[in-house]
Design a protein around this motif. Structure first.
Motif, mmCIF file in Angstrom:
data_model
loop_
_atom_site.group_PDB
_atom_site.id
_atom_site.type_symbol
_atom_site.label_atom_id
_atom_site.label_comp_id
_atom_site.label_asym_id
_atom_site.label_seq_id
_atom_site.Cartn_x
_atom_site.Cartn_y
_atom_site.Cartn_z
ATOM 1 N N LYS A 9 -21.589 -36.853 -37.133
ATOM 2 C CA LYS A 9 -21.770 -37.617 -38.367
ATOM 3 C C LYS A 9 -22.437 -38.965 -38.069
ATOM 4 N N ALA A 10 -21.977 -39.639 -37.024
ATOM 5 C CA ALA A 10 -22.552 -40.933 -36.634
ATOM 6 C C ALA A 10 -24.009 -40.773 -36.218
ATOM 7 N N ARG A 17 -31.173 -43.660 -40.482
ATOM 8 C CA ARG A 17 -31.676 -45.033 -40.378
ATOM 9 C C ARG A 17 -33.014 -45.057 -39.633
ATOM 10 N N ALA A 18 -33.109 -44.285 -38.548
ATOM 11 C CA ALA A 18 -34.351 -44.248 -37.755
ATOM 12 C C ALA A 18 -35.507 -43.700 -38.593
ATOM 13 N N ILE A 19 -35.238 -42.678 -39.396
ATOM 14 C CA ILE A 19 -36.290 -42.107 -40.256
ATOM 15 C C ILE A 19 -36.736 -43.134 -41.286
ATOM 16 N N MET A 20 -35.784 -43.859 -41.875
ATOM 17 C CA MET A 20 -36.133 -44.904 -42.849
ATOM 18 C C MET A 20 -36.970 -46.000 -42.194
#
Length: 145
Positions: A9-10, A17-20
């Protein structure tokens, strides 16, 4: 919940976050690419303007607006403002126009290129005869975008 499930999950949240961040960086790179292309177009226009020199010779000139006469004792690239009305348009000697012949064009003109190996976009800020390798994969094959 098991520790493996919590870790998954983490990791999923970190990946989100990395994709964003990657999408944000891609949008910024596109915007910067557009700005670079505009700046390069302006630089080429400035270079063309510098290649033409206009010089007004010594002599008597008359203001087109108010008719006041002026004698210029030196050559000017741009005539000064009229002391009477502030206009910069005069009747008088014709200017000497000198065109500077630019050097022969370079093999690769400034602009946006794409690496044919990894498809990374690369900006050439100046015209050049030799390309440097791609920063990502090291290939020398670029194509104009």
């Amino acid at each position: 919940m098991s520790s493996a499930q919590e870790r998954a999950k983490a990791l999923a949240q970190e990946m989100k976050r990395a994709i964003m961040e990657a999408k944000t960086a891609e949008a910024r790179a596109k915007r910067l690419g557009d700005e670079v292309l505009l700046a390069l177009a302006e630089a080429k226009k400035e270079a063309e303007t510098v290649s033409t020199i206009v010089e007004y010779p010594i002599g008597r000139y008359e203001c087109k607006q108010c008719g006041v006469g002026s004698i210029f004792s030196q050559t000017y690239r741009e005539l000064p403002a009229c002391d009477n009305c502030g206009s910069r348009e005069y009747v008088g000697a014709e200017p000497t126009i000198t065109k500077i012949t630019p050097p022969p064009p370079k093999k690769y003109s400034s602009g946006m290129y794409e690496c044919t190996g990894c498809r990374t976009r690369i900006v050439l800020a100046e015209d050049t005869d030799e390309l440097s390798p791609c920063d990502v994969c090291g290939a020398y094959k670029l194509r104009a975008v």
